[in-house]
Design an enzyme around this catalytic site. Sequence first.
Site, short mmCIF file in Angstrom:
data_model
loop_
_atom_site.label_atom_id
_atom_site.label_comp_id
_atom_site.label_asym_id
_atom_site.label_seq_id
_atom_site.Cartn_x
_atom_site.Cartn_y
_atom_site.Cartn_z
N THR A 74 -21.79 32.91 -2.99
CA THR A 74 -22.15 32.08 -1.22
C THR A 74 -23.16 32.08 -1.18
O THR A 74 -23.83 33.08 -1.70
CB THR A 74 -20.81 31.98 -0.63
N ASN A 75 -23.46 31.66 0.69
CA ASN A 75 -24.74 31.94 1.05
C ASN A 75 -24.18 32.00 2.70
O ASN A 75 -23.16 31.91 2.94
CB ASN A 75 -25.10 30.96 0.80
N ARG A 76 -25.19 31.85 3.72
CA ARG A 76 -25.06 32.32 5.34
C ARG A 76 -24.20 30.67 5.90
O ARG A 76 -24.66 30.87 6.95
CB ARG A 76 -26.19 32.71 5.22
#
Length: 417
Positions: free
Chosen positions: A223-225
């Site tokens: 995933t990402n931030r």
Amino acid sequence: MRAMSEPINHAGDACRPLAGKRIVLGVTGGIAAYKTPELVRRLIEQGAEVQVVMTEAARRFVTPLSLQAVSGRAVRESLWDPAAELGMGHIELARWADLLLVAPATANSIALLAQGRAQDLLSTIALATAAPLMLAPAMNRLMWAHAATQDNVRLLASRGVRLLGPAEGELAERETGPGRMLEPGEIRDHVVAHFGGGRLAGRRVLVTAGPTREPIDPVRYITNRSSGRMGYALAAACAAAGAEVTLVSGPTALETPPGCDRVDVETAAQMHEAVMQRAGDADVFIATAAVADYRPAEVAEQKMKKSGSNISLELAATRDILADVAARHARLFTLGFAAETQDMEARARDKRERKGLDMLAGNQVGAGLAFDVADNSLYVCWQGGDTRLPQAKKTELGRQLVALMADHYSRSPKYDA
Ligand code: CTP
């Protein structure tokens, strides 16, 4: 000659969407009451007539004199004021209102309204009016989260009461969390939208927000931030401008903004499908989601066991949702985002052209901006022009960007298509 009771027809009422609308503003006793003179001013600017009704506790936070000065009407405070009742009785006042707006709405006033108690002038008017009721809650985050408050809020919502917020942010006791009253401008926008006057009234807006999760095996994912805050702020601002909003959201910890329909997805492929199913019905598409560009080519059915040696993960490209929407639905007005670590403005302009978008907002990533923080600044470009929106809270930026987008959209041939 004009009769004394005839409403004055102000020049420019066409641009004042609340012209002729009568609002009873109930002010209850929370610290956010100090913002209500500003709220009254914002409503009056749009043409509304505002009658303020204060509770006794509200007087501790804002004076009746300030509210009288800005509203141009004597503030009503008590059921037992014979002179005021003679002017306009509380039942008459309840009938006079086109809208009953309570801002701030404390936990106690919400409880009273949920129980239907006629304890003071405001709660009596709330029982006696046929006008819609809108509440802008404001309280400590723990009071908001308390099961009693949440039950009351659900009960009121099930009766058709509109809840505006609360927003997340700094609270009076140097705490942070949900409980802040929406800003006066945001409340004004919701009221304008309620009366069908928003800049996006009657338009359907589809928004993507948040990260996506690409599974590796049953317990792991990539995933990402992204926190989803920018997308949620834009969805809220579009709803406040009168649009029907569908928010297609990856996993976030955020509450659905008032007036938005939310569709939850996890992976880029699910987001693609959810968007494609709905894009044909939309007028505007806003892509803020941080969609994974790659996903694991194979998803292991069982949890992968460690072998002690290095492994590599093969990644397969995902489909570009925004580019697909722009290519397949030429009638849609499209607003995309670009997160860049270097050469931001040039890359943003290039990305807008490459994806065939009407508008693009560029984020500089890093230096405490863009991802997983409350503040941001934006560089916005379109065919033949650009502008910069300086650092501000994402909710404020959302409003500014939606105003800019609505300006361009209303002048584009797509507006009438
Ligand atoms: N986007 C999308 N679907 C994807 C990837 C991106 O809809 N599969 C959208 C994002 O929501 C954003 C815009 O495209 O509005 C740009 O995303 P960004 O990640 O900055 O750009 P990329 O297309 O990934 O380009 P690059 O990797 O060159 O930066």
